[in-house]
Structures are given as structure tokens and as C-alpha cells.
Design a protein around this motif. Sequence first.
Motif, mmCIF file in Angstrom:
data_model
loop_
_atom_site.group_PDB
_atom_site.id
_atom_site.type_symbol
_atom_site.label_atom_id
_atom_site.label_comp_id
_atom_site.label_asym_id
_atom_site.label_seq_id
_atom_site.Cartn_x
_atom_site.Cartn_y
_atom_site.Cartn_z
ATOM 1 N N SER A 113 7.018 2.895 1.582
ATOM 2 C CA SER A 113 6.263 2.897 0.310
ATOM 3 C C SER A 113 5.234 4.025 0.319
ATOM 4 N N ALA A 114 5.667 5.226 0.686
ATOM 5 C CA ALA A 114 4.730 6.348 0.800
ATOM 6 C C ALA A 114 4.284 6.891 -0.553
ATOM 7 N N SER A 115 5.047 6.661 -1.594
ATOM 8 C CA SER A 115 4.719 7.195 -2.917
ATOM 9 C C SER A 115 4.728 6.078 -3.953
ATOM 10 N N ALA A 116 4.169 6.374 -5.122
ATOM 11 C CA ALA A 116 4.202 5.403 -6.217
ATOM 12 C C ALA A 116 5.635 5.109 -6.630
ATOM 13 N N SER A 117 6.460 6.139 -6.660
ATOM 14 C CA SER A 117 7.853 5.939 -7.054
ATOM 15 C C SER A 117 8.570 5.005 -6.085
ATOM 16 N N ALA A 118 8.349 5.217 -4.766
ATOM 17 C CA ALA A 118 8.998 4.376 -3.768
ATOM 18 C C ALA A 118 8.489 2.940 -3.840
ATOM 19 N N ALA A 119 7.179 2.775 -4.003
ATOM 20 C CA ALA A 119 6.619 1.421 -4.084
ATOM 21 C C ALA A 119 7.119 0.693 -5.323
ATOM 22 N N PHE A 120 7.236 1.419 -6.421
ATOM 23 C CA PHE A 120 7.708 0.782 -7.657
ATOM 24 C C PHE A 120 9.115 0.236 -7.477
ATOM 25 N N VAL A 175 0.384 -3.085 -6.180
ATOM 26 C CA VAL A 175 0.383 -1.908 -5.320
ATOM 27 C C VAL A 175 -1.024 -1.369 -5.174
ATOM 28 N N ILE A 176 -1.347 -0.952 -3.949
ATOM 29 C CA ILE A 176 -2.608 -0.255 -3.679
ATOM 30 C C ILE A 176 -2.355 1.241 -3.787
ATOM 31 N N HIS A 177 -2.980 1.889 -4.729
ATOM 32 C CA HIS A 177 -2.907 3.349 -4.830
ATOM 33 C C HIS A 177 -3.957 3.920 -3.882
ATOM 34 N N ASP A 178 -3.552 4.828 -3.004
ATOM 35 C CA ASP A 178 -4.439 5.320 -1.948
ATOM 36 C C ASP A 178 -4.503 6.842 -1.970
ATOM 37 N N LEU A 179 -5.649 7.376 -2.383
ATOM 38 C CA LEU A 179 -5.804 8.821 -2.567
ATOM 39 C C LEU A 179 -5.582 9.597 -1.282
ATOM 40 N N GLY A 180 -6.198 9.166 -0.188
ATOM 41 C CA GLY A 180 -6.126 9.915 1.052
ATOM 42 C C GLY A 180 -4.765 9.874 1.706
ATOM 43 N N ASN A 181 -4.119 8.708 1.687
ATOM 44 C CA ASN A 181 -2.787 8.604 2.279
ATOM 45 C C ASN A 181 -1.800 9.544 1.602
ATOM 46 N N LEU A 182 -1.969 9.734 0.306
ATOM 47 C CA LEU A 182 -1.040 10.569 -0.448
ATOM 48 C C LEU A 182 -1.190 12.048 -0.127
ATOM 49 N N VAL A 183 -2.306 12.441 0.462
ATOM 50 C CA VAL A 183 -2.443 13.815 0.937
ATOM 51 C C VAL A 183 -1.446 14.063 2.067
ATOM 52 N N ILE A 184 -1.228 13.047 2.885
ATOM 53 C CA ILE A 184 -0.375 13.187 4.062
ATOM 54 C C ILE A 184 1.097 13.087 3.688
ATOM 55 N N GLU A 185 1.431 12.140 2.822
ATOM 56 C CA GLU A 185 2.816 11.969 2.386
ATOM 57 C C GLU A 185 2.835 11.212 1.074
ATOM 58 N N GLY A 186 3.734 11.599 0.184
ATOM 59 C CA GLY A 186 3.971 10.834 -1.030
ATOM 60 C C GLY A 186 3.211 11.308 -2.246
ATOM 61 N N GLN A 187 2.546 12.455 -2.146
ATOM 62 C CA GLN A 187 1.713 12.904 -3.253
ATOM 63 C C GLN A 187 2.528 13.110 -4.529
ATOM 64 N N GLU A 188 2.067 12.469 -5.581
ATOM 65 C CA GLU A 188 2.554 12.700 -6.938
ATOM 66 C C GLU A 188 1.318 12.896 -7.806
ATOM 67 N N ASP A 189 1.465 13.503 -8.925
ATOM 68 C CA ASP A 189 0.336 13.591 -9.842
ATOM 69 C C ASP A 189 -0.293 12.213 -9.978
ATOM 70 N N GLU A 208 0.825 -1.217 0.000
ATOM 71 C CA GLU A 208 0.000 0.000 0.000
ATOM 72 C C GLU A 208 0.852 1.257 0.000
ATOM 73 N N LEU A 209 0.406 2.259 -0.761
ATOM 74 C CA LEU A 209 1.002 3.590 -0.641
ATOM 75 C C LEU A 209 0.509 4.177 0.670
ATOM 76 N N HIS A 210 1.397 4.269 1.641
ATOM 77 C CA HIS A 210 0.977 4.657 2.993
ATOM 78 C C HIS A 210 2.010 5.587 3.608
ATOM 79 N N HIS A 211 1.513 6.696 4.156
ATOM 80 C CA HIS A 211 2.384 7.650 4.817
ATOM 81 C C HIS A 211 3.163 6.992 5.954
ATOM 82 N N ARG A 212 4.344 7.522 6.193
ATOM 83 C CA ARG A 212 5.249 7.063 7.249
ATOM 84 C C ARG A 212 5.635 5.583 7.095
#
Length: 286
Positions: free
Chosen positions: A153-160, A173-187, A146-150
Motif C-alpha cells: 500500500s505504498a501509494s493512494a492508488s494501491a491502497a484504494f 487510509v492514512i495519507h502520509d506525506l513523508g512516506n510518499l517521498v520514499i515511495e508511492g508519490q502521487e500528486d 497506511e500509505l507506507h513505502h516497501r
Amino acid sequence: MRFSVFTAATPEWEPAEAAAQIAAIGWDGIEWRITDQEPADPPGFWAGNRATWPMTGLEERIPEIARITREAGLEFSGIGGYAMAEDHDDVLRTLRATAELGARQVRVRMPEPGAADYRTLAARTREHLAWAVEQATVLGVKVLVELHHRTISASASAAFRLVDGLDPAHVGVIHDLGNLVIEGQEDALAGMQILGEYLAHVHVKNAAWRRTGEVGPEGDVRWEAVWAPLRDGIASVPDYFRALAEFGYDGWVTLEDFSTEVPLAQRLTDDLAYLRSCADAAAGAS
């Protein structure tokens, strides 16, 4: 596209009630939370959650999980597991449970950055993940990161970087809209394109930032992230569905609404209508 609910978001309901209510509202599936948790009264999302199955004794509860899900007429969108990647025993237990239930895919948690050098921790985790994928291959299921803050794997790039080169039939990978607000936001679309064939699942919730009222020693304003209703958070849910449509994603979308402004049943009813309207609008525009 099909829609399900992660039962972390339904703490007030016992499993049978959660499944019945989710089905009655019109959701297609359910994503059961499986973990040992601390007691709490009243029940909360993370402690005392009544719609959570304990990890202790999981194997004996599989028939009941299957029965409750089946009798409600719901499908499994996956399993919301909490086993850490380095805990091979519990990872294998959740993979086996996923296979036995026919739930297809299960989340395996990634560690938090800590005292260890990030690259060293990521390399070690990659080894654990590769081991889990080997077990998943034998069992015919998929490991989800999961893309998860803290976490690492906080971002798509890191998870990849963690999954690249592993078999996408058995890890995703689970793309997670809300988690990315907190950390890891990419377009959003760029993140999906980075993941490519590894984009296996989607979680939707929303979050916002607010001032804590505190300041740091140098006078810097302190902020904190809070969960928000889908329409009210920083992320645009309609824009997110437009990105999903442009990318061509047509799999499960699982709700994780941890806001509390609206009563639970009303919240789930409104959320489903909103998600479907966003998906329909995005499909019509693509």
C-alpha cells in the motif's frame, strides 16, 4: 482540524512524561505506539522507545493507557498498531483495545512485496482486511491502512485497490506525506481524490534523498532516504495543507517527526506552530 503526536517520535520520554509534555506544548491528541520491541540504550524511534506500550500484556495495560491519556487532557487520534493483517489474533486484540479505549481507529500493517506475485499477495491481504473490517464493525471501530513505502500500500492508488468496496465507516487510509517521498508519490490532491471517502487520517513528516557515496557495478550513483525536519525535506508541507483544504479534509493530523537535528521538546513545539500556521494559511486561501 486537530493535531496529535505519534509516540514513535518521542522515544526519550516514558508514557506519562510523553503525554504531559505533548499536552503542555499544546497538542490536541496522542497516537500511542503499541508493539513489542527490541531493547536499546540510548532509546531510539524503533527500539528501546520509552513511549511505546508493549503488545505483550496489552489487555492489562489498557486502564493505565486510558488514565495517562485522560489525566493529560489529551484525546486519542487513533492507535499506532503494528499487527500484521494476516495475524488475526493480534489484529483482533488491537481492535478490542481500540474499542475499550474509545480511540476509534487503529492501524493494521500491510505486508511487503516479496517472493509472492504482487497480485496474489494483494488478493490474499484483501481477504484478511475484509475479515478485520467485519470485526471492526462489530466493535464500532475503524481499521486503518497506511500509505507506507516497501509495502503493498505504498501509494493512494494501491491502497484504494485494497479497500475499494469495503465499508468506509470501518476501514480507511492514512495519507502520509513523508512516506510518499520514499515511495508511492502521487500528486497530493489527486491521491486524496482517489481515496475519496476512504481518506480517514493524515500523518505528517518529511524526508530527503542523499547520495550514499557508493556506486553500483555499472557506475550508477546510489541514494538513500533520510528523515528531515518538516521545512527541510523534499515535500512541501504548506502545499500539502493546501491540498487537504481543497479536498475538504478537516480531521486529525498526526506528527511523525523522526528528524534529530533539534532537541525533542523544542522540535515538537516548533512543529506544532508550523503545522498550525500551514493549516491556517491553507484555510484562508481556500
